[in-house]
Design a protein around this motif. Sequence first.
Motif, PDB file in Angstrom:
ATOM      1  N   GLU A   1       0.839  -1.200   0.000  1.00  0.00           N
ATOM      2  CA  GLU A   1       0.000   0.000   0.000  1.00  0.00           C
ATOM      3  C   GLU A   1       0.878   1.256   0.000  1.00  0.00           C
ATOM      4  N   GLU A   2       1.931   1.252   0.815  1.00  0.00           N
ATOM      5  CA  GLU A   2       2.850   2.398   0.854  1.00  0.00           C
ATOM      6  C   GLU A   2       3.508   2.609  -0.509  1.00  0.00           C
ATOM      7  N   TRP A   3       3.976   1.539  -1.117  1.00  0.00           N
ATOM      8  CA  TRP A   3       4.620   1.648  -2.425  1.00  0.00           C
ATOM      9  C   TRP A   3       3.628   2.128  -3.482  1.00  0.00           C
ATOM     10  N   ALA A   4       2.419   1.599  -3.461  1.00  0.00           N
ATOM     11  CA  ALA A   4       1.420   1.992  -4.457  1.00  0.00           C
ATOM     12  C   ALA A   4       1.057   3.462  -4.350  1.00  0.00           C
ATOM     13  N   ARG A   5       1.024   3.988  -3.137  1.00  0.00           N
ATOM     14  CA  ARG A   5       0.717   5.403  -2.940  1.00  0.00           C
ATOM     15  C   ARG A   5       1.882   6.303  -3.314  1.00  0.00           C
ATOM     16  N   GLY A   6       3.079   5.764  -3.296  1.00  0.00           N
ATOM     17  CA  GLY A   6       4.251   6.573  -3.621  1.00  0.00           C
ATOM     18  C   GLY A   6       4.931   7.147  -2.399  1.00  0.00           C
ATOM     19  N   ALA A   7       4.474   6.791  -1.205  1.00  0.00           N
ATOM     20  CA  ALA A   7       5.047   7.284   0.062  1.00  0.00           C
ATOM     21  C   ALA A   7       5.243   8.775  -0.006  1.00  0.00           C
TER      22      ALA A   7
END
Length: 124
Positions: free
Chosen positions: A116-122
């Motif tokens: 989820e963090e990676w998909a959002r782009g942090a």
Amino acid sequence: MIDLRSDTVTRPTPGMRRAMAGAEVGDDVFGEDSTVRALEEETAALLGKEAALYVPSGHMSNQIALYVQTRSGDEVWTHRSGHVVANEQGAASVLARVLPRVHDSASGCPDAALLEEWARGADD
């Protein structure tokens, strides 16, 4: 035993060498190698696909897969010990022009929170 961990690990037995020496060969570029054609046709039928492509190494197959399934600049998510990053010497970035993003999960798979963090782009 045949060890299929790598295209360079298995050592041919005398029987394998005889089979290689006696194999019908031809120019694969012109579709004249009946052994390669038969292998590709059998593999395509086995997998229910229209066609298959024989490549001589796992490294080559990984790079082809990255190239045809990504676009320049895409991220490829993988474990830090995944072959694409641990053994292929940056080929993913050079050939497919993708950026490997690595994790070190003990299970080999990133957890849902990391995905989820990676998909959002942090924060970048």
